[in-house]
Design an enzyme around this catalytic site. Sequence first.
Site: not given
Length: 339
Positions: A122, A267, A296
């Site tokens: 991430c 993020h 995500n």
Amino acid sequence: MTTRSAAISGIGYATPRHKVTNAMLSEFMDTSDQWIQERTGIKERRWARCGFEALGETSNLEMALVAARAALQNAGTAPQELDAIIYATITPDRELPGNAARLGVELGARADIPAYEVRNHCSGFLYGLQIGNALISAARCERVLVVGMELQSTGLNLCTAGRNTAVLFGDGGGAVVLQARSTPGILRIKLASDGRYAEKLGLEAPGFKRGYYLKTEDFCGEQPGVSPRMEGKLIFKMASLRMPQVVRTVLGECGFSIEDLSIIIPHQANQRILDMLSHELEGRVEIFSNIASYGNTTAGSIPLALAEAVAQGKVKPGQLVCLTSFGAGFSWGAALCRW
Ligand code: ACO
């Protein structure tokens, strides 16, 4: 003395066309639109994969090509002018080699430039941004392409046993062109990592330590080794702690406060984590969110969110913008930019 710095001069993004709603997921696993929306804020995600058919409509590299071409056009940069390519992903089309050099060929970039593979999950895009910024600041490069892209849907476990991760992840990402400037664009990047938490989010397989690259048992059982494992509550806690902390650090190091920021592009892990970030920063700055539409997208999420924020007019020239991430490793970071 003139400062040499890197600035983002162009941005582009790409996702698969296919939208997968929460209701569609409930056809495969025991879940519901209400559970997913309440716990994560996600309404739908883009998946290259359709149902149990694991082959995608597109590939990570094809999406990167679309995003990179858009970023280059936006920057007014020709592929031959690039001095480096940095490609952050944990889902390359194949493990070996990765996608970076292939992207260079597909774009028509020169062969005498480096192509970096970055795999910090991430935080991958921010890790890539720091490499690009350093190459430009050290006068090694004039123009660098940084990509963050994922195609994760083909690796998700669509059975009920995989529901705590399968509902979270989506496909897509973006790319930026970094260019040398005499006025600072990227002001500060702070990155961090803590390997004590390596087992808390990740895959058991594949892995070379295990001998044969993949074993039959990696695909078996309730929790196959090839499917993501995650301690959700711990990640929630640590992400809610680390992101506000690192945002304050980069601001403090540059002599700014939260009020100086126009927007934070974080993020997109979970809406509740973004709400915690806002809460920790006392609601004093807008936190951009597009997780409802994309889920995500790991290394793809920051450039995808940034591209949308720019397109929506939420990021304007001269404004102070902070990008921030937290993810597997654990690794986290923030980049403070004058747009
Ligand atoms: N649908 C329905 N029920 C579910 C689902 C689902 N998709 N997933 C889990 N459950 C069930 C569990 O089985 C459990 O049932 P039980 O009580 O009968 O055992 C119950 O819901 C509660 O499970 P928890 O895992 O405790 O749920 P929690 O409230 O922690 O929410 C979540 C899970 C949303 C993942 C949460 O922990 C979270 O937001 N964590 C942050 C992690 C994250 O965002 N990760 C993204 C990747 S990492 C990154 O990008 C930083």
